[in-house]
Design a protein around this motif. Structure first.
Motif, PDB file in Angstrom:
ATOM      1  N   ILE A   1     -14.438  -9.760  17.803  1.00 32.07           N
ATOM      2  CA  ILE A   1     -14.462 -10.083  16.406  1.00 32.07           C
ATOM      3  C   ILE A   1     -13.353 -10.531  15.722  1.00 32.07           C
ATOM      4  O   ILE A   1     -11.975  -9.757  16.397  1.00 32.07           O
ATOM      5  CB  ILE A   1     -15.408  -9.216  15.176  1.00 32.07           C
ATOM      6  CG1 ILE A   1     -16.363  -9.181  15.706  1.00 32.07           C
ATOM      7  CG2 ILE A   1     -15.341  -9.727  13.698  1.00 32.07           C
ATOM      8  CD1 ILE A   1     -17.014  -7.906  14.915  1.00 32.07           C
TER       9      ILE A   1
ATOM     10  N   PHE B   1     -10.604 -10.541   9.579  1.00 35.33           N
ATOM     11  CA  PHE B   1     -10.609 -10.793   8.218  1.00 35.33           C
ATOM     12  C   PHE B   1      -9.827 -11.211   7.360  1.00 35.33           C
ATOM     13  O   PHE B   1      -9.058 -10.891   7.233  1.00 35.33           O
ATOM     14  CB  PHE B   1     -11.668  -9.616   7.515  1.00 35.33           C
ATOM     15  CG  PHE B   1     -12.832  -9.155   6.821  1.00 35.33           C
ATOM     16  CD1 PHE B   1     -14.342  -9.497   6.647  1.00 35.33           C
ATOM     17  CD2 PHE B   1     -13.703  -9.282   9.041  1.00 35.33           C
ATOM     18  CE1 PHE B   1     -14.784  -9.949   6.659  1.00 35.33           C
ATOM     19  CE2 PHE B   1     -14.790  -9.016   9.180  1.00 35.33           C
ATOM     20  CZ  PHE B   1     -15.714  -8.407   8.234  1.00 35.33           C
TER      21      PHE B   1
ATOM     22  N   GLN C   1     -11.648 -11.198   1.933  1.00 35.10           N
ATOM     23  CA  GLN C   1     -13.112 -11.350   2.735  1.00 35.10           C
ATOM     24  C   GLN C   1     -13.040  -9.253   2.747  1.00 35.10           C
ATOM     25  O   GLN C   1     -13.953  -9.145   2.573  1.00 35.10           O
ATOM     26  CB  GLN C   1     -13.033 -11.927   3.692  1.00 35.10           C
ATOM     27  CG  GLN C   1     -13.429 -13.837   3.387  1.00 35.10           C
ATOM     28  CD  GLN C   1     -13.385 -14.078   5.079  1.00 35.10           C
ATOM     29  OE1 GLN C   1     -12.312 -13.381   5.986  1.00 35.10           O
ATOM     30  NE2 GLN C   1     -14.110 -14.971   5.283  1.00 35.10           N
TER      31      GLN C   1
ATOM     32  N   LEU D   1     -16.330  -7.781   1.174  1.00 37.03           N
ATOM     33  CA  LEU D   1     -16.873  -6.517   1.705  1.00 37.03           C
ATOM     34  C   LEU D   1     -17.027  -4.839   1.305  1.00 37.03           C
ATOM     35  O   LEU D   1     -17.984  -4.560   1.484  1.00 37.03           O
ATOM     36  CB  LEU D   1     -16.263  -6.718   3.574  1.00 37.03           C
ATOM     37  CG  LEU D   1     -17.538  -5.551   3.856  1.00 37.03           C
ATOM     38  CD1 LEU D   1     -18.707  -6.550   4.368  1.00 37.03           C
ATOM     39  CD2 LEU D   1     -16.973  -5.589   5.903  1.00 37.03           C
TER      40      LEU D   1
ATOM     41  N   MET E   1     -27.461 -20.370   4.185  1.00 32.40           N
ATOM     42  CA  MET E   1     -27.083 -19.415   5.698  1.00 32.40           C
ATOM     43  C   MET E   1     -28.561 -18.628   5.161  1.00 32.40           C
ATOM     44  O   MET E   1     -28.477 -18.186   3.411  1.00 32.40           O
ATOM     45  CB  MET E   1     -25.806 -18.839   5.881  1.00 32.40           C
ATOM     46  CG  MET E   1     -25.350 -19.086   7.109  1.00 32.40           C
ATOM     47  SD  MET E   1     -23.525 -18.513   7.023  1.00 32.40           S
ATOM     48  CE  MET E   1     -22.194 -18.384   6.192  1.00 32.40           C
TER      49      MET E   1
ATOM     50  N   GLU F   1     -28.472 -14.296   8.473  1.00 27.82           N
ATOM     51  CA  GLU F   1     -27.163 -14.707   9.202  1.00 27.82           C
ATOM     52  C   GLU F   1     -25.423 -14.184   7.803  1.00 27.82           C
ATOM     53  O   GLU F   1     -24.801 -14.310   8.740  1.00 27.82           O
ATOM     54  CB  GLU F   1     -27.655 -16.654   8.673  1.00 27.82           C
ATOM     55  CG  GLU F   1     -28.326 -16.725  10.000  1.00 27.82           C
ATOM     56  CD  GLU F   1     -28.362 -17.937   9.831  1.00 27.82           C
ATOM     57  OE1 GLU F   1     -28.579 -19.095  10.510  1.00 27.82           O
ATOM     58  OE2 GLU F   1     -28.147 -19.312   8.458  1.00 27.82           O
ATOM     59  N   LYS F   2     -25.971 -14.230   7.047  1.00 25.33           N
ATOM     60  CA  LYS F   2     -24.782 -13.636   6.148  1.00 25.33           C
ATOM     61  C   LYS F   2     -24.501 -12.087   5.860  1.00 25.33           C
ATOM     62  O   LYS F   2     -23.888 -12.394   5.969  1.00 25.33           O
ATOM     63  CB  LYS F   2     -25.802 -13.761   3.876  1.00 25.33           C
ATOM     64  CG  LYS F   2     -25.255 -14.993   3.515  1.00 25.33           C
ATOM     65  CD  LYS F   2     -25.248 -14.924   1.861  1.00 25.33           C
ATOM     66  CE  LYS F   2     -24.812 -16.308   1.981  1.00 25.33           C
ATOM     67  NZ  LYS F   2     -25.960 -16.623   0.010  1.00 25.33           N
TER      68      LYS F   2
ATOM     69  N   TYR G   1     -24.602 -11.709   8.630  1.00 20.12           N
ATOM     70  CA  TYR G   1     -23.449 -11.365   9.648  1.00 20.12           C
ATOM     71  C   TYR G   1     -23.614 -10.616  11.552  1.00 20.12           C
ATOM     72  O   TYR G   1     -22.881 -10.788  12.110  1.00 20.12           O
ATOM     73  CB  TYR G   1     -21.687 -11.439   9.780  1.00 20.12           C
ATOM     74  CG  TYR G   1     -21.422 -12.576   8.833  1.00 20.12           C
ATOM     75  CD1 TYR G   1     -21.280 -13.536   9.360  1.00 20.12           C
ATOM     76  CD2 TYR G   1     -20.698 -11.776   7.511  1.00 20.12           C
ATOM     77  CE1 TYR G   1     -21.070 -14.792   8.490  1.00 20.12           C
ATOM     78  CE2 TYR G   1     -20.428 -13.026   6.912  1.00 20.12           C
ATOM     79  CZ  TYR G   1     -20.362 -14.418   7.616  1.00 20.12           C
ATOM     80  OH  TYR G   1     -19.995 -15.918   6.206  1.00 20.12           O
ATOM     81  N   LEU G   2     -24.208  -9.058  10.962  1.00 21.55           N
ATOM     82  CA  LEU G   2     -24.165  -7.891  11.871  1.00 21.55           C
ATOM     83  C   LEU G   2     -25.562  -8.860  12.977  1.00 21.55           C
ATOM     84  O   LEU G   2     -24.925  -8.935  13.992  1.00 21.55           O
ATOM     85  CB  LEU G   2     -25.706  -7.227  11.431  1.00 21.55           C
ATOM     86  CG  LEU G   2     -24.398  -5.853  10.659  1.00 21.55           C
ATOM     87  CD1 LEU G   2     -25.653  -5.498   9.659  1.00 21.55           C
ATOM     88  CD2 LEU G   2     -23.386  -5.497  10.660  1.00 21.55           C
TER      89      LEU G   2
ATOM     90  N   ALA H   1     -24.940 -12.324  14.380  1.00 22.53           N
ATOM     91  CA  ALA H   1     -24.291 -12.871  14.668  1.00 22.53           C
ATOM     92  C   ALA H   1     -23.091 -11.940  15.607  1.00 22.53           C
ATOM     93  O   ALA H   1     -23.165 -12.125  17.057  1.00 22.53           O
ATOM     94  CB  ALA H   1     -23.708 -14.083  14.166  1.00 22.53           C
ATOM     95  N   ILE H   2     -22.415 -10.868  15.214  1.00 24.26           N
ATOM     96  CA  ILE H   2     -22.077  -9.832  15.650  1.00 24.26           C
ATOM     97  C   ILE H   2     -22.802  -8.973  16.913  1.00 24.26           C
ATOM     98  O   ILE H   2     -21.679  -9.292  17.524  1.00 24.26           O
ATOM     99  CB  ILE H   2     -20.972  -8.474  14.365  1.00 24.26           C
ATOM    100  CG1 ILE H   2     -20.126  -9.067  13.562  1.00 24.26           C
ATOM    101  CG2 ILE H   2     -20.739  -7.620  15.039  1.00 24.26           C
ATOM    102  CD1 ILE H   2     -19.672  -8.249  12.763  1.00 24.26           C
TER     103      ILE H   2
END
Ligand code: SF4
Ligand code: SF4
Lengths: 350, 181
Positions: A308, A311, A315, A319, B20, B24-25, B27-28, B30-31
């Motif tokens: 990854i 960030f 962001q 988060l 999205m 999708e938001k 992100y998990l 995608a990760i």
């Protein structure tokens, strides 16, 4: 307090200290190896078999380097910064239960430096002191990049500590204790907390990444923007201390993750082994099990680092404050409702 | 078919700016996908070649280190005409000419010879143009497996005649081979 007790504790403390140092040392090796393998390379392989002496060579190199200090009015703080970072990184290992107890020389030896009943709070306390090491180092460096890195690290750690603490609250409501030893004992068999508190685990995991300043949250030392962040001005073993403290932190936080959520030293079939092969053997396997788990987490840390990207700062804050904290509060409420469901049903008259 | 839809590689994807979804938001997913990709590389065959122990395979028309040739009688071919230096795009070659003495006829084939002949191996790009330019068949790029050994000093990369001229034994062996054929 008799003298054997002191000897026993000293041995345990020394072993824990040694193991922490060793693990931190070999984490650097593992990091290079994992990074290389994830990038289709082979990594260090010249010093010893598979590059196993690489950490020694690195250490030697760092010791042999010139100790450069910038022209800063805060010479004392500049020197003391890495020390604080290192000391706090090593102090947390005191309350971690590495195994149950061994029965040796007619004594029960607790495989833990000390079993204080506020173990988790102690860890949180020490970890928050750890930010002083970074802050002081960055401040005393008399360098813009260091200062920005240090400030970033400080604000990041402070913000994520909130979410981390809140995520643990749900877990503590379930376990009803702050002692890491008791939390480990409660997870005997396969009653691992991760099955009961997956959201709490996820939040804790993300926060652990942020607390240890690892990618995707390594804004404190992002090379592309800040050269090296708070340790830009450091060289020689002082810089080695910072890096070392970081790896020690990673080791400790992996251990805490394993103890809090993945059953600590428990493994399936532990009671069977204890009955058939003896308690000592069962507990030695338990130490092994804990190490397997925490090495898994260390690997995961590295794996994520090479997956990854970093960030952006806003962001990161978004988060932390606007997602993780509300999420953990919701998690606390749900946990509370589930724990008190009997009373609630009784109150509603169902 | 419009030009926008043609995909030469077959992997073209139109960029979409749609909102999205919640999943999708997070992100998990995608990760996790990303982690899957990186772990696949973990088990891949490594691209590294462990150099001194392992050597990459060379092509049969490979151009290696230079050699200044000797003829059948063991005399140096080079006449220090300077054409190689002129043709060299990297300007790697320098030389100094000297006149052959009467008692040196067994050493040099031509009346003029190179008393100093140096190639700077840090400049050379192994293009082989020196070899093409040479009217006397004096310089060749061999198929030696070792190009230029590593060294600590820049001076050590300037190869003089001691390193470039074909060893006498080799010249003798070549002549013997030729005669037996
Ligand atoms: S091989 Fe090319 S670069 Fe090298 S010396 Fe000859 S002409 Fe110059
Ligand atoms: S090697 Fe060939 S081209 Fe170069 S100086 Fe000698 S004879 Fe001339």
């Amino acid at each position: 307090m008799d003298s054997t007790f002191i000897i026993e504790k000293s041995v345990v403390i020394l072993v824990v200290f040694g193991v922490t140092m060793l693990m931190a040392m070999y984490s650097t090796w593992a990091e290079r190896k994992v990074a290389a393998y994830l990038q289709d390379r082979v990594g260090p392989n010249r010093a010893g078999w598979g590059g196993l002496f690489q950490p020694l060579a690195d250490g030697l190199k760092l010791f042999a380097k010139e100790e450069f200090a910038p022209n800063t009015p805060n010479q004392f703080l500049f020197r003391v910064g890495p020390g604080i970072a290192m000391a706090t990184a090593l102090m947390t290992s005191a309350v971690i239960p590495w195994g149950d107890r061994l029965h040796l020389f007619g004594r029960d030896i607790l495989l833990q430096a000390t079993d204080i009943n506020v173990g988790i709070l102690y860890i949180f306390g020490i970890v928050s002191v750890g930010v002083y090491g970074i802050m002081i180092g960055g401040w005393a460096s008399n360098n813009k990049f260091s200062l920005i890195g240090a400030i970033r690290a400080a604000s990041q750690m402070v913000s994520y500590e909130v979410a981390m603490g809140l995520s643990i609250v749900a877990l503590l409501m379930m376990t009803g204790t702050l002692s890491l030893k008791e939390i480990s004992e409660q997870q005997a068999g396969m009653n691992w907390n991760v099955f009961y508190q997956p959201i709490s685990f996820l939040i804790f995991l993300i926060c652990a990444f942020a607390e240890t300043n690892r990618t995707p949250f390594d804004l404190a030392e992002c090379e592309t923007e800040l050269i090296g962040g708070y340790h830009t001005e450091y060289s020689s073993m002082r810089m080695g201390f910072y890096l070392f403290a970081e790896y020690a932190n990673m080791f400790i936080s992996s251990t805490i993750l394993a103890v809090l959520f993945f059953g600590g030293y428990n493994y399936p079939g532990m009671s069977w082994v204890a009955e058939n092969w003896g308690v000592n053997l069962a507990n030695i396997i338990g130490i092994g099990a804990l190490f397997v788990k925490l090495c898994g987490f260390i690997f995961f840390y590295m794996w994520v680092r090479w997956t990854i990207p970093r960030f952006r700062y806003d962001q990161l804050m978004h988060l932390g404050w606007r997602i993780l904290i509300p999420l953990s509060i919701i998690n606390i409420m749900i946990t509370g409702v589930v724990i008190l469901r009997g009373e609630i049903f009784a109150y509603l008259g169902w | 078919m419009s030009i926008q839809e043609i995909s030469l590689s077959g992997r073209k994807k139109l960029v979409s700016n749609k909102e999205m979804t919640f999943l999708e938001k997070m992100y998990l997913i995608a990760i996790l996908k990303g982690l899957g990709i990186t772990i696949k590389h973990f088990f891949r065959k490594k691209a590294t070649i462990n150099y001194p122990e392992q050597v990459r395979e060379f092509s049969p028309v490979y151009r290696g280190r230079h050699m200044l040739k000797r003829d059948e009688q063991g005399r140096e071919n080079c006449t220090a005409c300077g054409l190689c230096a002129l043709s060299c795009p990297a300007e790697a070659i320098t030389m100094k000419a000297a006149e052959r003495k009467a008692d040196e006829k067994h050493l040099y084939r031509e009346e003029k010879y190179a008393s100093i002949y140096e190639i700077n191996m840090l400049r050379c790009i192994f293009c082989g143009l020196c070899e093409e330019a040479c009217p006397k068949d004096a310089i060749y790029l061999t198929i030696s497996k070792e190009l230029v050994p590593a060294n600590y000093d820049r001076e050590d990369f300037i190869f003089g005649k001691d390193k470039l001229v074909m060893p006498l034994e080799m010249a003798i062996k070549n002549t013997q081979l030729k005669n037996s054929n």
